[in-house]
Enzyme design. Sequence first.
Site, PDB file in Angstrom:
ATOM      1  CE  LYS A  22      -1.920   1.858   4.012  1.00 25.51           C
ATOM      2  NZ  LYS A  22      -1.676   3.286   4.046  1.00 25.51           N
ATOM      3  CG  ASN A  23       2.408   2.752   3.530  1.00 29.14           C
ATOM      4  OD1 ASN A  23       1.215   3.022   3.309  1.00 29.14           O
ATOM      5  ND2 ASN A  23       2.881   2.620   4.752  1.00 29.14           N
ATOM      6  NE  ARG A 122      -0.081  10.245  10.298  1.00 34.71           N
ATOM      7  CZ  ARG A 122      -0.317   9.124   9.625  1.00 34.71           C
ATOM      8  NH1 ARG A 122      -1.486   8.566   9.677  1.00 34.71           N
ATOM      9  NH2 ARG A 122       0.621   8.573   8.897  1.00 34.71           N
ATOM     10  CG  ASP A 307       2.600   1.420   9.710  1.00 37.81           C
ATOM     11  OD1 ASP A 307       2.306   2.304  10.531  1.00 37.81           O
ATOM     12  OD2 ASP A 307       2.739   1.659   8.493  1.00 37.81           O
ATOM     13  NE  ARG A 399      -7.185   4.608   4.837  1.00 35.97           N
ATOM     14  CZ  ARG A 399      -6.197   5.042   5.625  1.00 35.97           C
ATOM     15  NH1 ARG A 399      -6.386   5.152   6.907  1.00 35.97           N
ATOM     16  NH2 ARG A 399      -5.032   5.379   5.124  1.00 35.97           N
TER      17      ARG A 399
END
Length: 418
Positions: A22-23, A122, A307, A399
């Site tokens: 995903k990232n 953030r 994470d 997500r």
Amino acid sequence: MNALSISGGKPLSGSVRVQGAKNSVLPILAATILSREPCVIHNCPGLLDVEYTIRILRHLGCNAEQDKDGNVSVSAADMSGNEIPDSLMRKMRSSVIFMGSILSRTGEAVLSRPGGCDLGPRPIGLHLAALRQMGAKIREEGGNIFCSATELVGCEITLEIPSVGATENIMLAAAKAQGHTRIINAAREPEIEDLQAFINAMGGRVSGAGSSFVTIEGVETLHGAEHRVIPDRIAAATLLSAVAAAGGDALLNDIRTSDISAVLTELSNAGCIIGVEGASSVRIRATRRPKSMGHIRTAPHPGFPTDAQPVVMSVACIADGMTVFRETMFEHRYNHVSELIRMGAKIDVMDKTAVIHGVPKLSGATVAATDLRSGASLVVAALAAEGTSEVSGLEHIDRGYDKLEDTLASMGAEIRRT
Ligand code: UD1
């Protein structure tokens, strides 16, 4: 369609493929607008975040489509927009990555502050300061960020913190800037290397990714390219933690073992038998109750990833002994703790430290995911628990995980979407 029903206590086995990262896919899709020629990105997972990114690309006037095999095709030839509406910005944190690439492509960008998981403040100050250093004029007004640059000029940028997003934004802004840009104290995450590989496949000149010094030599144009995104190291950590917690014997394929060594070390401390099979497979066997893992401190790559903290915490909940987590990256990264306690976990949180006193068993409960990785942690805990759990808040889990329930069901879990 808003909960996972999980009957725990079934050992997990078999051989599974890990989804694309995903990232990685998100900044790479943002990079496609740096070229007017078509790009094809392979191994894109079926995620809400990928859908949102495709919506952003379309909003900008690009053609963007994902097929059922995980290939995303983007043509930015007719890109006409330079503004991302607040409704799309709020969907995910990585929307901010478009700032560097839109600015590079059109000389102007209008965005609002990004959303994403609620892990505490953030900030994006490092992104803005770096773009200003490259010549962008940026002002914030009415919740919007207005950026403009007649020309972006390469320079030396020292990041106070090795921010992943800021490093990516600078790389995107610098790929076609005038002259050289050098990032000092760049983030070293594998996803930075993947972005470098894609920009270079487009004809860019980026080097040093994976180290703390990234150099970008601006080029005049970038051409279209094809690229396969790297495997998702956090999805891999989630599946490994699931086996460690529920027990079993499984083989994970299509991973980069070097990217997950910090997680493998901790799961091996927990007593799992880990067999690294070449560069892209890991076998994990968990035959008895996990052992405590001592102290785990999250840190930028190659340290233990923030994470992965929630999913490994679920393993610690049923370990024999005490495990202490120290979260150094985000202020509110213990959203899963109150839900794990509902399942019978014994956890004390003091500021950024969580002390987990392992219990022999968790019990099934109705729990709610409030962010992506806290959701994954509840799934891992539910797989290990006695009885049935209902995990709601799937909009968070979806997500970042491509049909997590199908992957786990193929490993023998009793799990279904209700
Ligand atoms: C990325 C990942 C996220 C991961 C995180 C840390 C994506 C889409 N998300 O997020 O999953 O948890 O890296 O590995 O890739 N900071 C500042 N000022 C800034 C920017 C960051 O102080 O301008 C701080 C943050 O508050 C945080 C630390 O730097 O404490 C690291 O954040 P950063 O690496 O920027 O995380 P993201 O890119 O948002």
